[in-house]
Design a protein around this motif. Structure first.
Motif, PDB file in Angstrom:
ATOM      1  N   UNK A  16       0.803  -1.214   0.000  1.00 32.78           N
ATOM      2  CA  UNK A  16       0.000   0.000   0.000  1.00 32.78           C
ATOM      3  C   UNK A  16       0.843   1.274   0.000  1.00 32.78           C
ATOM      4  N   UNK A  17       1.925   1.313   0.764  1.00 30.67           N
ATOM      5  CA  UNK A  17       2.740   2.525   0.798  1.00 30.67           C
ATOM      6  C   UNK A  17       3.330   2.853  -0.559  1.00 30.67           C
ATOM      7  N   UNK A  18       3.865   1.836  -1.248  1.00 27.62           N
ATOM      8  CA  UNK A  18       4.429   2.047  -2.581  1.00 27.62           C
ATOM      9  C   UNK A  18       3.343   2.433  -3.570  1.00 27.62           C
ATOM     10  N   UNK A  19       2.173   1.808  -3.451  1.00 31.22           N
ATOM     11  CA  UNK A  19       1.059   2.152  -4.325  1.00 31.22           C
ATOM     12  C   UNK A  19       0.655   3.615  -4.151  1.00 31.22           C
ATOM     13  N   UNK A  20       0.499   4.023  -2.905  1.00 34.75           N
ATOM     14  CA  UNK A  20       0.046   5.387  -2.637  1.00 34.75           C
ATOM     15  C   UNK A  20       1.052   6.422  -3.142  1.00 34.75           C
ATOM     16  N   UNK A  21       2.344   6.108  -3.002  1.00 32.43           N
ATOM     17  CA  UNK A  21       3.368   7.031  -3.482  1.00 32.43           C
ATOM     18  C   UNK A  21       3.385   7.110  -5.005  1.00 32.43           C
ATOM     19  N   UNK A  22       2.954   6.032  -5.671  1.00 37.95           N
ATOM     20  CA  UNK A  22       3.032   5.971  -7.134  1.00 37.95           C
ATOM     21  C   UNK A  22       1.804   6.560  -7.825  1.00 37.95           C
ATOM     22  N   UNK A  23       0.632   6.463  -7.227  1.00 38.10           N
ATOM     23  CA  UNK A  23      -0.608   6.845  -7.918  1.00 38.10           C
ATOM     24  C   UNK A  23      -0.531   8.271  -8.459  1.00 38.10           C
ATOM     25  N   UNK A  24      -1.212   8.494  -9.573  1.00 40.72           N
ATOM     26  CA  UNK A  24      -1.127   9.788 -10.259  1.00 40.72           C
ATOM     27  C   UNK A  24      -2.013  10.840  -9.600  1.00 40.72           C
ATOM     28  N   UNK A  25      -1.383  11.842  -9.019  1.00 36.38           N
ATOM     29  CA  UNK A  25      -2.130  12.974  -8.471  1.00 36.38           C
ATOM     30  C   UNK A  25      -2.833  13.743  -9.598  1.00 36.38           C
ATOM     31  N   UNK A  26      -2.166  13.837 -10.753  1.00 39.43           N
ATOM     32  CA  UNK A  26      -2.748  14.590 -11.873  1.00 39.43           C
ATOM     33  C   UNK A  26      -4.045  13.954 -12.365  1.00 39.43           C
ATOM     34  N   UNK A  27      -4.067  12.625 -12.482  1.00 37.75           N
ATOM     35  CA  UNK A  27      -5.286  11.966 -12.961  1.00 37.75           C
ATOM     36  C   UNK A  27      -6.377  11.982 -11.889  1.00 37.75           C
ATOM     37  N   UNK A  28      -5.987  11.932 -10.620  1.00 37.74           N
ATOM     38  CA  UNK A  28      -6.982  12.070  -9.554  1.00 37.74           C
ATOM     39  C   UNK A  28      -7.629  13.448  -9.600  1.00 37.74           C
ATOM     40  N   UNK A  29      -6.818  14.484  -9.841  1.00 41.89           N
ATOM     41  CA  UNK A  29      -7.365  15.840  -9.942  1.00 41.89           C
ATOM     42  C   UNK A  29      -8.285  15.956 -11.144  1.00 41.89           C
ATOM     43  N   UNK A  30      -7.938  15.294 -12.238  1.00 38.67           N
ATOM     44  CA  UNK A  30      -8.811  15.332 -13.406  1.00 38.67           C
ATOM     45  C   UNK A  30     -10.125  14.615 -13.127  1.00 38.67           C
ATOM     46  N   UNK A  31     -10.065  13.498 -12.417  1.00 42.94           N
ATOM     47  CA  UNK A  31     -11.294  12.801 -12.046  1.00 42.94           C
ATOM     48  C   UNK A  31     -12.193  13.698 -11.209  1.00 42.94           C
ATOM     49  N   UNK A  32     -11.591  14.415 -10.257  1.00 39.60           N
ATOM     50  CA  UNK A  32     -12.370  15.335  -9.421  1.00 39.60           C
ATOM     51  C   UNK A  32     -13.031  16.414 -10.268  1.00 39.60           C
ATOM     52  N   UNK A  33     -12.356  16.858 -11.316  1.00 40.86           N
ATOM     53  CA  UNK A  33     -12.903  17.881 -12.207  1.00 40.86           C
ATOM     54  C   UNK A  33     -14.025  17.327 -13.083  1.00 40.86           C
ATOM     55  N   UNK A  34     -13.932  16.059 -13.466  1.00 43.28           N
ATOM     56  CA  UNK A  34     -14.875  15.483 -14.430  1.00 43.28           C
ATOM     57  C   UNK A  34     -16.189  15.027 -13.798  1.00 43.28           C
ATOM     58  N   UNK A  35     -16.159  14.648 -12.531  1.00 45.84           N
ATOM     59  CA  UNK A  35     -17.389  14.105 -11.949  1.00 45.84           C
ATOM     60  C   UNK A  35     -18.425  15.211 -11.754  1.00 45.84           C
ATOM     61  N   UNK A  36     -19.673  14.830 -11.864  1.00 45.74           N
ATOM     62  CA  UNK A  36     -20.769  15.790 -11.732  1.00 45.74           C
ATOM     63  C   UNK A  36     -20.878  16.266 -10.286  1.00 45.74           C
ATOM     64  N   UNK A  37     -21.307  17.517 -10.067  1.00 42.06           N
ATOM     65  CA  UNK A  37     -21.470  18.017  -8.694  1.00 42.06           C
ATOM     66  C   UNK A  37     -22.598  17.300  -7.974  1.00 42.06           C
ATOM     67  N   UNK A  38     -22.557  17.369  -6.662  1.00 41.87           N
ATOM     68  CA  UNK A  38     -23.591  16.729  -5.864  1.00 41.87           C
ATOM     69  C   UNK A  38     -23.051  15.484  -5.191  1.00 41.87           C
ATOM     70  N   UNK A  39     -23.906  14.695  -4.576  1.00 43.08           N
ATOM     71  CA  UNK A  39     -23.439  13.447  -3.962  1.00 43.08           C
ATOM     72  C   UNK A  39     -22.683  12.600  -4.980  1.00 43.08           C
ATOM     73  N   UNK A  40     -21.562  12.056  -4.562  1.00 42.79           N
ATOM     74  CA  UNK A  40     -20.662  11.321  -5.451  1.00 42.79           C
ATOM     75  C   UNK A  40     -20.719   9.838  -5.100  1.00 42.79           C
TER      76      UNK A  40
END
Length: 271
Positions: A16-40
């Protein structure tokens, strides 16, 4: 999709530690931008113990409801105590669904805001990947698919046997498992082409594990599994592989071994 899990909760915890360090912050931010507002509502496929949720939930708005799908009820039961929280610090609602992905109907993802998976694509088949893409298309929401093995490994210092083991491991990952031919290191290219076929946009980011002396337990476990899989494909290498592991373990114990083990994250969304 019929996916038989061969992982354990202990392995998931170790990585888990290696996974968390590797995951893409940029793609996570894009996902946050793409999802519709409201309950997720996020459906996490092959969720294991919920590591993707624990990492991603604080990077998304809320309120959030996570549905963790996994065919192994024992792994789901090993989810660590304590609630994940969203970007505002609110605990997320979590429900679990114990079912093989083969039995996951498209309507099961109805109401989703985002579909996620982690360390899944390389252990599925072309048919299973196509079914995931069809489910995403039916839901009409973005998909963030994390930590797919690409087969690229760089060890420092290099060893004469590295390339032989790397090639054999990658062929092992493409093996037939019963009546299933796994995608292995071809998975990112395959899933990207499938999303392209339905007209979706696709973006990828390299997400390597970078292991060194501080990661000795994970490093040793990965090294044994990597070389062991290669040896399984090429049993004539047994003596050479044993010597190789002896050299590498000595280097690791001396703090003199490092590795970059490549993965890729993928995000896909409707045009």
């Amino acid at each position: 999709m019929s996916i038989i899990s061969t992982v354990t909760a202990d392995w998931l915890g170790l990585r888990q530690g290696a996974d968390d360090a590797a995951r893409s912050e940029a793609l996570a931010a894009q996902a946050a931008h793409l999802i519709a507002p409201g309950p997720v509502v996020i459906h996490d496929l092959g969720s294991g113990t919920g590591a993707m949720m624990r990492w991603l939930a604080p990077r998304l708005p809320g309120p959030q409801h996570w549905v963790l799908h996994d065919g192994d009820h024992e792994i789901l039961a090993r989810r660590p105590p304590g609630a994940a929280t969203d970007a505002s610090g609110r605990p997320v609602l979590v429900t679990t669904s114990v079912e093989p992905l083969a039995e996951l109907a498209e309507h099961s993802l109805g109401g989703a805001s985002l579909i996620t998976a982690s360390a899944l694509l390389d252990v599925i088949t072309l048919e299973e990947a196509a079914a995931i893409v069809a489910a995403c298309q039916h839901a009409g929401v973005p998909a963030l698919l994390s930590l797919t093995v690409t087969g690229d490994v760089a060890l420092d210092p290099p060893d004469a046997l590295d390339e032989t083991l790397r090639a054999a491991f990658n062929d092992h990952q493409r093996r037939a498992a019963g009546d299933r031919r796994l995608l292995g290191p071809d998975a990112v290219a395959v899933i990207g082409a499938l999303f392209d076929t339905i007209g979706w946009r696709v973006r990828t980011e390299r997400t390597p594990w970078r292991l060194g002396p501080d990661d000795e337990a994970l490093f040793a476990t990965w090294l044994t599994g990597w070389a062991g899989a290669a040896e399984e494909l090429l049993p004539d290498l047994a003596a050479e592989t044993a010597d190789y592991l002896g050299r590498r373990r000595a280097q690791l114990a001396a703090g003199a071994l490092r590795a970059e083990i490549q993965h890729e994250d993928v995000i896909a969304w409707p045009r």
